[in-house]
Design a protein around this motif. Structure first.
Motif, short mmCIF file in Angstrom:
data_model
loop_
_atom_site.label_atom_id
_atom_site.label_comp_id
_atom_site.label_asym_id
_atom_site.label_seq_id
_atom_site.Cartn_x
_atom_site.Cartn_y
_atom_site.Cartn_z
N LYS A 176 0.83 -1.20 0.00
CA LYS A 176 0.00 0.00 0.00
C LYS A 176 0.87 1.25 0.00
N ALA A 177 1.95 1.23 0.76
CA ALA A 177 2.86 2.38 0.80
C ALA A 177 3.45 2.63 -0.58
N LEU A 178 3.81 1.57 -1.28
CA LEU A 178 4.37 1.73 -2.62
C LEU A 178 3.32 2.18 -3.63
N ALA A 179 2.09 1.75 -3.42
CA ALA A 179 1.02 2.22 -4.30
C ALA A 179 0.82 3.72 -4.14
N GLU A 180 0.97 4.21 -2.91
CA GLU A 180 0.83 5.64 -2.65
C GLU A 180 2.04 6.42 -3.15
N ASN A 181 3.23 5.81 -3.02
CA ASN A 181 4.46 6.49 -3.43
C ASN A 181 5.43 5.46 -4.00
N PRO A 182 5.41 5.26 -5.32
CA PRO A 182 6.29 4.25 -5.93
C PRO A 182 7.77 4.52 -5.72
N ARG A 183 8.14 5.74 -5.28
CA ARG A 183 9.55 6.08 -5.06
C ARG A 183 9.96 5.88 -3.61
N ASP A 184 9.11 5.26 -2.81
CA ASP A 184 9.41 5.03 -1.40
C ASP A 184 10.43 3.90 -1.28
N ALA A 185 11.71 4.27 -1.21
CA ALA A 185 12.79 3.28 -1.19
C ALA A 185 12.74 2.42 0.06
N ASP A 186 12.37 3.02 1.20
CA ASP A 186 12.30 2.24 2.44
C ASP A 186 11.23 1.17 2.35
N ALA A 187 10.09 1.53 1.76
CA ALA A 187 9.01 0.56 1.62
C ALA A 187 9.41 -0.56 0.66
N ARG A 188 10.09 -0.19 -0.42
CA ARG A 188 10.50 -1.21 -1.39
C ARG A 188 11.51 -2.18 -0.76
#
Length: 309
Positions: A198-210
């Motif tokens: 969900k975090a990546l869906a909101e922000n695909p550039r979220d390196a920590d989430a990835r």
């Protein structure tokens, strides 16, 4: 001593996930024991290391792995303390007695001491092994501060108060990240994966989430698996793709990166074209976990490319 491996990527083979406490705002490291240097030099244990790991999101932490019987350690530690003190709060030095803290020694894969590793934003960065000259320590720490700045870790500890960063000073985790951490703590990896997705869906550039998603997916795959049984299954049928993928996951989670890559690359070379995609996808996923700049990844990518073309 060669220059340290301070690449732009912070992800490495060292798995500190089992040492991470609940990622709330860190308590003051003084609680872990502050022997001197205005609180900028502290002793940490298996039990208190999670606080320091989280603090590394605010200020770079230099971890000194030592033992009382180690003569080179006695030469190096005063040098580290001196340089850290002169930097006036831009670094924290965390000392780990490997004999008293076997979990940390294993987590950092300490084959020999003294061993010095940094933590930046919760990720390990190898620095050097052995007693090195003061000038080299200064150069390495200067590179470390540059790397930390590139990754947004630019805090400074109050000199004389150590790392007394209060909960009010520490920004809260994003809600989905906090949900993922809570789920990991509860052993609910499926819920953690959903939160990171969900975090990546909101922000695909979220390196920590990835990065977190990849790590949790690996944890989920190896959860409850017997390494011996997995190895026996893979040995019984060297062409069994699922068995090989599982052993590679177990090897990587245990820090045996070259073994994991070598197993999958050998299998990839033997498989027919229509059976290769699953192995290639897992290799790419594991490359991302270790870090694109890691020399082991560079070598493995090169071999994969030669097999593809």
């Amino acid at each position: 001593m060669s220059d340290p491996n301070l690449g732009a990527s912070l992800r490495g083979a060292v798995d500190l996930s089992s040492l991470r406490g609940r990622p709330a705002a860190p308590a003051a490291p003084a609680a872990a024991g502050a022997p001197g240097a205005g609180g900028l030099v502290i002793d940490v244990t298996d039990a208190t290391f999670g606080e320091v790991l989280e603090l590394s999101r605010t200020v770079p932490v230099v971890v000194d792995l030592w033992a009382d019987w180690c003569e080179p350690c006695k030469q190096l530690t005063p040098v580290l303390e001196k340089v850290v003190t002169e930097l006036a709060g831009r670094l924290l030095l965390a000392r780990v007695d490997v004999d008293a803290n076997p979990q940390l020694a294993a987590g950092f894969q300490a084959q020999s001491i003294p061993m010095v590793v940094a933590l930046v934003a919760g990720q390990p960065v190898p620095l050097f092994n052995g007693a090195v000259p003061e000038q080299q320590v200064r150069e390495v720490f200067a590179q470390l501060l540059q790397l930390a700045a590139q990754n947004g870790v630019t805090g400074q500890l109050p000199v004389g108060e150590g790392a007394a960063a209060s909960a009010d000073e520490e920004p809260p985790l994003p809600p989905l990240h906090a949900e993922a951490y809570d789920a990991i703590e509860a052993g609910d990896y499926a819920r953690a994966i959903t939160a990171y997705e969900k975090a990546l869906a909101e922000n695909p550039r979220d390196a920590d989430a990835r990065a977190g998603l990849g790590q949790v997916q690996l944890l989920q795959r190896v959860q409850g698996v017997s390494l011996d049984e997995a190895r026996r299954a893979a040995a019984a049928d060297p062409t069994d793709v699922e068995a090989a993928l599982l052993v590679a996951d177990l090897d990587l989670s245990g820090g045996h990166v070259d073994d994991a890559f070598g197993r999958l690359l050998d299998l990839f070379a033997e498989l027919p074209a229509d059976a290769r995609p699953a192995v290639r996808e897992r290799l790419v996923e594991l490359f991302g976990l270790v870090g694109d700049d890691d020399p082991r990844v560079v070598r493995a990518r090169g071999r994969l490319a030669s097999l593809l073309f």
